[in-house]
Design a protein around this motif. Structure first.
Motif, PDB file in Angstrom:
ATOM      1  N   ALA A  48      40.714  53.601  40.460  1.00  0.00           N
ATOM      2  CA  ALA A  48      41.576  54.740  40.741  1.00  0.00           C
ATOM      3  C   ALA A  48      40.785  56.037  40.574  1.00  0.00           C
ATOM      4  CB  ALA A  48      42.784  54.730  39.804  1.00  0.00           C
ATOM      5  N   THR A  49      41.008  56.990  41.455  1.00  0.00           N
ATOM      6  CA  THR A  49      40.367  58.295  41.359  1.00  0.00           C
ATOM      7  C   THR A  49      41.292  59.268  40.638  1.00  0.00           C
ATOM      8  OG1 THR A  49      41.290  59.060  43.462  1.00  0.00           O
ATOM      9  CG2 THR A  49      39.197  57.846  43.540  1.00  0.00           C
ATOM     10  N   ASN A  50      40.778  60.443  40.309  1.00  0.00           N
ATOM     11  CA  ASN A  50      41.606  61.460  39.661  1.00  0.00           C
ATOM     12  C   ASN A  50      42.784  61.838  40.547  1.00  0.00           C
ATOM     13  OD1 ASN A  50      39.994  61.586  37.380  1.00  0.00           O
ATOM     14  ND2 ASN A  50      38.682  63.208  38.214  1.00  0.00           N
ATOM     15  N   ALA A  51      42.542  61.890  41.861  1.00  0.00           N
ATOM     16  CA  ALA A  51      43.620  62.249  42.783  1.00  0.00           C
ATOM     17  C   ALA A  51      44.728  61.199  42.796  1.00  0.00           C
ATOM     18  CB  ALA A  51      43.071  62.444  44.187  1.00  0.00           C
ATOM     19  N   ASP A  52      44.379  59.932  42.490  1.00  0.00           N
ATOM     20  CA  ASP A  52      45.383  58.860  42.469  1.00  0.00           C
ATOM     21  C   ASP A  52      46.329  58.980  41.287  1.00  0.00           C
ATOM     22  OD1 ASP A  52      44.417  57.564  44.751  1.00  0.00           O
ATOM     23  OD2 ASP A  52      42.904  56.476  43.580  1.00  0.00           O
ATOM     24  N   GLN A  53      45.895  59.664  40.224  1.00  0.00           N
ATOM     25  CA  GLN A  53      46.608  59.589  38.952  1.00  0.00           C
ATOM     26  C   GLN A  53      47.519  60.782  38.679  1.00  0.00           C
ATOM     27  OE1 GLN A  53      44.236  57.985  35.635  1.00  0.00           O
ATOM     28  NE2 GLN A  53      42.536  57.753  37.051  1.00  0.00           N
ATOM     29  N   GLY A  54      47.601  61.721  39.613  1.00  0.00           N
ATOM     30  CA  GLY A  54      48.393  62.912  39.359  1.00  0.00           C
ATOM     31  C   GLY A  54      49.876  62.729  39.630  1.00  0.00           C
ATOM     32  N   HIS A  55      50.656  63.710  39.148  1.00  0.00           N
ATOM     33  CA  HIS A  55      52.105  63.738  39.376  1.00  0.00           C
ATOM     34  C   HIS A  55      52.510  65.166  39.698  1.00  0.00           C
ATOM     35  CE1 HIS A  55      52.775  59.641  37.892  1.00  0.00           C
ATOM     36  NE2 HIS A  55      51.926  59.923  36.922  1.00  0.00           N
ATOM     37  N   GLY A  56      53.635  65.317  40.355  1.00  0.00           N
ATOM     38  CA  GLY A  56      54.204  66.631  40.586  1.00  0.00           C
ATOM     39  C   GLY A  56      53.277  67.566  41.338  1.00  0.00           C
ATOM     40  N   LEU A 219      41.119  37.947  39.784  1.00  0.00           N
ATOM     41  CA  LEU A 219      42.253  38.211  40.679  1.00  0.00           C
ATOM     42  C   LEU A 219      42.564  39.696  40.776  1.00  0.00           C
ATOM     43  CD1 LEU A 219      44.643  35.328  39.535  1.00  0.00           C
ATOM     44  CD2 LEU A 219      43.364  35.444  41.678  1.00  0.00           C
ATOM     45  N   LEU A 220      42.223  40.441  39.704  1.00  0.00           N
ATOM     46  CA  LEU A 220      42.485  41.879  39.704  1.00  0.00           C
ATOM     47  C   LEU A 220      41.722  42.587  40.817  1.00  0.00           C
ATOM     48  CD1 LEU A 220      43.868  44.237  38.147  1.00  0.00           C
ATOM     49  CD2 LEU A 220      41.765  44.439  36.812  1.00  0.00           C
ATOM     50  N   ALA A 221      40.545  42.065  41.169  1.00  0.00           N
ATOM     51  CA  ALA A 221      39.763  42.677  42.248  1.00  0.00           C
ATOM     52  C   ALA A 221      40.554  42.680  43.551  1.00  0.00           C
ATOM     53  CB  ALA A 221      38.439  41.931  42.417  1.00  0.00           C
ATOM     54  N   ALA A 222      41.217  41.556  43.857  1.00  0.00           N
ATOM     55  CA  ALA A 222      42.034  41.500  45.073  1.00  0.00           C
ATOM     56  C   ALA A 222      43.270  42.390  44.947  1.00  0.00           C
ATOM     57  CB  ALA A 222      42.443  40.057  45.354  1.00  0.00           C
ATOM     58  N   ALA A 223      43.902  42.366  43.771  1.00  0.00           N
ATOM     59  CA  ALA A 223      45.111  43.168  43.573  1.00  0.00           C
ATOM     60  C   ALA A 223      44.819  44.660  43.632  1.00  0.00           C
ATOM     61  CB  ALA A 223      45.746  42.814  42.226  1.00  0.00           C
ATOM     62  N   SER A 224      43.577  45.054  43.297  1.00  0.00           N
ATOM     63  CA  SER A 224      43.243  46.484  43.295  1.00  0.00           C
ATOM     64  C   SER A 224      43.260  47.076  44.695  1.00  0.00           C
ATOM     65  CB  SER A 224      41.874  46.704  42.641  1.00  0.00           C
ATOM     66  OG  SER A 224      40.826  46.181  43.448  1.00  0.00           O
ATOM     67  N   ARG A 225      43.275  46.227  45.727  1.00  0.00           N
ATOM     68  CA  ARG A 225      43.428  46.740  47.091  1.00  0.00           C
ATOM     69  C   ARG A 225      44.801  47.374  47.286  1.00  0.00           C
ATOM     70  NH1 ARG A 225      38.588  44.916  46.155  1.00  0.00           N
ATOM     71  NH2 ARG A 225      37.284  44.862  47.995  1.00  0.00           N
ATOM     72  N   PHE A 226      45.776  46.917  46.520  1.00  0.00           N
ATOM     73  CA  PHE A 226      47.137  47.426  46.636  1.00  0.00           C
ATOM     74  C   PHE A 226      47.475  48.413  45.517  1.00  0.00           C
ATOM     75  CE2 PHE A 226      46.813  43.044  48.144  1.00  0.00           C
ATOM     76  CZ  PHE A 226      47.190  43.195  49.471  1.00  0.00           C
ATOM     77  N   ALA A 227      46.837  48.235  44.343  1.00  0.00           N
ATOM     78  CA  ALA A 227      47.065  49.121  43.201  1.00  0.00           C
ATOM     79  C   ALA A 227      45.721  49.368  42.528  1.00  0.00           C
ATOM     80  CB  ALA A 227      48.053  48.493  42.219  1.00  0.00           C
ATOM     81  N   PRO A 228      45.081  50.508  42.799  1.00  0.00           N
ATOM     82  CA  PRO A 228      43.768  50.785  42.196  1.00  0.00           C
ATOM     83  C   PRO A 228      43.821  50.675  40.685  1.00  0.00           C
ATOM     84  CG  PRO A 228      44.316  52.438  43.845  1.00  0.00           C
ATOM     85  CD  PRO A 228      45.543  51.613  43.648  1.00  0.00           C
ATOM     86  N   THR A 229      42.763  50.160  40.105  1.00  0.00           N
ATOM     87  CA  THR A 229      42.758  49.899  38.670  1.00  0.00           C
ATOM     88  C   THR A 229      42.045  51.001  37.908  1.00  0.00           C
ATOM     89  OG1 THR A 229      42.239  48.215  37.006  1.00  0.00           O
ATOM     90  CG2 THR A 229      40.597  48.597  38.710  1.00  0.00           C
ATOM     91  N   PHE A 299      55.813  54.693  38.106  1.00  0.00           N
ATOM     92  CA  PHE A 299      55.130  55.226  39.293  1.00  0.00           C
ATOM     93  C   PHE A 299      53.860  55.993  38.908  1.00  0.00           C
ATOM     94  CE2 PHE A 299      59.646  54.931  40.347  1.00  0.00           C
ATOM     95  CZ  PHE A 299      59.587  54.060  41.427  1.00  0.00           C
ATOM     96  N   ASP A 300      53.254  55.570  37.809  1.00  0.00           N
ATOM     97  CA  ASP A 300      52.009  56.173  37.335  1.00  0.00           C
ATOM     98  C   ASP A 300      50.870  55.201  37.568  1.00  0.00           C
ATOM     99  OD1 ASP A 300      50.519  58.223  35.539  1.00  0.00           O
ATOM    100  OD2 ASP A 300      50.128  56.298  34.582  1.00  0.00           O
ATOM    101  N   THR A 301      49.754  55.685  38.075  1.00  0.00           N
ATOM    102  CA  THR A 301      48.640  54.812  38.436  1.00  0.00           C
ATOM    103  C   THR A 301      48.136  54.000  37.254  1.00  0.00           C
ATOM    104  OG1 THR A 301      47.943  56.330  40.180  1.00  0.00           O
ATOM    105  CG2 THR A 301      46.297  54.771  39.383  1.00  0.00           C
ATOM    106  N   THR A 302      48.019  54.626  36.081  1.00  0.00           N
ATOM    107  CA  THR A 302      47.518  53.913  34.906  1.00  0.00           C
ATOM    108  C   THR A 302      48.488  52.822  34.487  1.00  0.00           C
ATOM    109  OG1 THR A 302      46.313  55.865  34.137  1.00  0.00           O
ATOM    110  CG2 THR A 302      46.794  54.158  32.508  1.00  0.00           C
ATOM    111  N   PHE A 303      49.771  53.137  34.397  1.00  0.00           N
ATOM    112  CA  PHE A 303      50.760  52.141  34.010  1.00  0.00           C
ATOM    113  C   PHE A 303      50.869  51.024  35.046  1.00  0.00           C
ATOM    114  CE2 PHE A 303      52.625  55.350  31.044  1.00  0.00           C
ATOM    115  CZ  PHE A 303      52.648  54.544  29.920  1.00  0.00           C
ATOM    116  N   VAL A 304      50.806  51.382  36.317  1.00  0.00           N
ATOM    117  CA  VAL A 304      50.855  50.362  37.360  1.00  0.00           C
ATOM    118  C   VAL A 304      49.644  49.436  37.257  1.00  0.00           C
ATOM    119  CG1 VAL A 304      50.700  49.985  39.858  1.00  0.00           C
ATOM    120  CG2 VAL A 304      52.284  51.695  38.952  1.00  0.00           C
ATOM    121  N   SER A 305      48.481  50.000  36.973  1.00  0.00           N
ATOM    122  CA  SER A 305      47.285  49.184  36.781  1.00  0.00           C
ATOM    123  C   SER A 305      47.443  48.245  35.594  1.00  0.00           C
ATOM    124  CB  SER A 305      46.068  50.084  36.581  1.00  0.00           C
ATOM    125  OG  SER A 305      44.905  49.320  36.340  1.00  0.00           O
ATOM    126  N   PHE A 306      47.999  48.767  34.491  1.00  0.00           N
ATOM    127  CA  PHE A 306      48.259  47.929  33.321  1.00  0.00           C
ATOM    128  C   PHE A 306      49.257  46.814  33.671  1.00  0.00           C
ATOM    129  CE2 PHE A 306      47.342  51.455  29.969  1.00  0.00           C
ATOM    130  CZ  PHE A 306      45.994  51.328  30.232  1.00  0.00           C
TER     131      PHE A 306
END
Length: 714
Positions: A48-56, A219-229, A299-306
């Motif tokens: 995940a990039t910094n741009a992926d993790q922002g809100h609002g 398996l996380l490598a494949a899943a990261s295509r849909f949800a960056p880790t 709907f937060d990138t970090t929580f979704v990755s977790f």
């Protein structure tokens, strides 16, 4: 599986198939682990990039900047020079500037600027090359600053910045995380050796947990295509994978060994373990996955990755527990107790301590309930004072040089440590910029300069930087100054803006997350045990353990207990993401224990025992193995308290304290006492829910001798 035998349930069918095809099951598991690991190496993991993790507004602003094509900014560094005992800074500044300009990997050395109080000066510069790897090239600059400090001992001269922070703090964190990964496995193995008293039996849970974690990371490598880790996801996966993997194996192996010692033949012992502990693993795993899925609602990138990482590791662990574990037990037979450790191995635990303790609790259930609730209420009471805050410099080790430097810079030059950035999707005329600069000067000290600008090569996006002073400075900037000068399309980002938007996102998410996790956990318990009372009791008891964890966090980290021992500095609040994350993790792991204990109690009740006797038997037979599993979790979680960040210390202390309380006060005292008080009312189910499926909890009936002779062996 013996021909003609009535085997019911996914867990039992999987176990019996694996027992019949144990070579295929074992080799298949090994091939699966190796295959997904090789695949992940080939396709890579999307970060995940910094741009992926922002809100609002800050998140939208970060995305605009990321797409605008700004040149990559070199890693910035700052050196503060402060008076000590009235010393003159001029000579030191000249010396420092001269030496930095000839230091390798240093570029863009700026002229010194002076603080408003005239007591501090600041020199800024950059580290050449890729900012992501700048920490590998910052050492010459640090050496130069240290050399100048030694030459001017009457001044305070210190460096801080992205590269030096990554080197001094990031290296410590990376080293700590690596140490955590290396220590968690031997610590777990050591506790299991004590619990089983046999090397082979102790190695099985560790082997399953480690291979499940490795496979899930693949398996996380494949899943990261849909949800960056994010980087820490793998460490969370190790944490959760060891916890549930060891738990599942402990319960499965202990039940199989108990049945063998009670006289069952190998096949029947495995079948009973599959239809009891195996079924509990299936339900428990589903419950833990449901809890982890609650993180998607943030709907937060970090929580979704977790969420993705923990769901994968739990699902993989359940798969291994229901397939390769029974195959291994079938192949090993009684050799699972091989390489016994003198003094530790016992064929059968007499359980005298737990029997005596339970007799005491069940003799006075009301008093036991009052005492347990009182103890938990006392521990949880500080949670009423729980406050949250964003991660900041105070969360780093207070004695670190980078922390002291940042604090000094923040006090003297607030616009340099965490500036606010106004992102305007257009070129800004000089007149408009002058109006903004004037508004900053008229803000009553809440906004501060210098006001700096940068424009993308296409001239379509302008970023204006300034400093914020005071708690309400962000509101003044967002609600008054920016709309009045740049209009409604301008957005504010930066560290403080990002933290405010993240908190707003969490505040909106928490009711949905709590409702989702509690509601689905209630439904799973209701369907599994066909009892409204059992489902409500399970949810309430798990909430008590979470409340106790919150109280412990406040008592330690807000009130400042054990500061020296844990090497942290008390702060006015807990890290903002911690309460929600702890709730989800703890609720999932607590349900893990709860399902196993309740399954054993329901098993006794289905055989005709009274509720009190079923509680005595169920908890008495599981107390020892639950204690062993809890000790493993507490030991592994406590290792997180050794990491340098306050947030990781909070995570370790919160998890360790909650699991310890859950396995002792809640499971050993409150659960049996409450169930004894409720008696047969524990199993109440309204008539209109009578359509719920009947799920047998008792072991399958033993085959008759004539039938046994007629059946083929495994």
């Amino acid at each position: 599986m013996k021909q003609g035998e009535n085997v019911k349930g996914i867990a039992a069918r999987a176990a019996m198939w694996s027992a019949r095809h144990r070579t295929l099951a074992i080799l298949g598991w090994i091939a699966f682990v190796i295959g997904v690991t090789v695949l992940s190496g080939q396709i890579g993991t999307h970060q995940a990039t910094n741009a992926d993790q922002g809100h609002g507004d800050s998140g939208r602003a970060d995305k605009i900047v990321a797409a605008a094509g700004f040149p990559v900014q070199a890693a910035g560094e700052m050196v503060i020079v402060q008076n000590r005992a009235g010393s003159d800074r001029a000579a030191a500044l000249t010396d420092l500037t001269k030496q930095l300009k000839v230091t390798s990997n240093v570029t863009g050395v700026q002229a010194p600027i002076e603080s408003p109080d005239k007591k501090s000066s600041l020199i800024t510069f950059s580290i050449t090359g890729d900012p992501d790897t700048a920490k590998d090239r910052v050492s010459p600059a640090l050496d130069t600053v240290a050399k100048v400090q030694a030459a001017h001992p009457d001044l305070y001269i210190a460096e801080g910045g992205d590269a030096s922070g990554d080197k001094l703090i990031g290296d410590d964190l990376d080293e700590g995380l690596s140490r955590l990964g290396m220590l968690s496995i031997p610590v777990t193995l050591g506790i299991l050796l004590i619990a089983f008293g046999a090397v082979v039996a102790a190695l099985l849970p560790v082997a399953l947990a480690v291979t499940a974690v490795v496979a899930a990371i693949g398996l996380l490598a494949a899943a990261s295509r849909f949800a960056p880790t994010v980087d820490t996801t793998m460490h969370v996966m190790l944490l959760v994978g060891l916890a549930v993997g060891v738990d599942y194996c402990l319960f499965y192996i202990r039940r199989e060994r108990d049945e063998r010692r009670n006289g069952a033949d190998p096949h029947r012992a495995l079948l009973i373990a599959a239809q009891t502990s195996g079924r509990s693993i299936w339900i428990s795993g589903l419950t833990v996955i449901v809890a982890m899925a609650g993180m998607f609602l943030t709907f937060d990138t970090t929580f979704v990755s977790f969420a993705v990482g923990t769901i994968l590791v739990v699902a993989t662990t359940v798969l291994g527990s229901l397939t390769v574990l029974p195959a291994m037990l079938s192949a090993l037979g009684d050799k699972v107790d091989a390489i016994k450790i003198p003094g530790l191995y016992r064929r059968r635990s007499d359980g005298r301590f737990w029997t005596a303790f339970l007799n005491l609790v069940l003799a006075k259930p009301l008093i036991s309930t009052i005492v347990a609730v009182g103890a938990l209420a006392a521990i949880a009471a500080p949670a009423l004072d729980l406050r949250t805050k964003a991660e900041g410099i105070e969360d780093l080790p207070p004695n670190a040089s980078i922390v002291q430097a940042f604090k000094a810079v923040d006090e003297a030059f607030p616009s340099k440590t965490s500036p606010a950035e106004v992102v305007v999707p257009a070129a800004v005329p000089k007149a408009q910029l002058a109006t903004f600069t004037k508004a900053v000067g008229n803000s009553g000290g809440k906004l501060t300069g210098p006001v700096e600008t940068r424009v993308n090569p296409a001239g379509t996006v302008t970023v204006v930087s300034l400093g914020l002073v005071g708690d309400d400075a962000l509101d003044v900037l967002r609600k008054q100054v920016v709309p009045a000068t740049f209009g409604p399309d301008a957005l504010v980002t930066g560290e403080r803006a990002g933290d405010a938007d993240f908190n707003a996102r969490l505040d909106k998410s928490m009711p949905w997350v709590f409702g989702f996790v509690l509601g689905l956990a209630f439904l799973l318990l209701l369907v599994s045990f066909r009892s409204v009372v059992v489902a409500i009791t399970g949810v309430v008891l798990n909430l008590l353990s979470v409340a106790a964890a919150y109280g412990m966090l406040v008592w330690v980290f807000q009130y400042g207990h054990f500061e020296k021992q844990l090497q942290f500095q008390a702060s006015p609040g807990i890290t903002n993401w911690m309460p929600l994350f702890l709730f989800i993790i703890l609720f999932g792991l607590s349900m893990d224990y709860h399902v196993f204990v309740l399954s054993r109690i329901r098993e006794g009740h289905d055989r005709g025992l009274s509720t009190r006797d079923a509680v005595r038997e169920g908890i008495g037979r599981t107390a020892g193995v639950i204690t062993s599993a809890a000790v493993v979790m507490v030991a592994v979680f406590a290792l997180f308290a050794t990491l340098p960040l306050a947030s990781t210390k909070q995570l370790g202390i919160g998890l360790a304290a909650a699991v310890l309380l859950d396995a002792t006060i809640i499971r050993a005292v409150l659960l049996p006492a409450v169930m004894a008080l409720l008696g047969e009312r524990n199993w109440w189910l309204p008539r209109w829910l009578g359509w719920l499926p009947q799920i047998a909890h008792e072991p399958p009936p033993a085959a008759t001798p004539d039938r046994e002779r007629a059946l083929a062996g495994v």
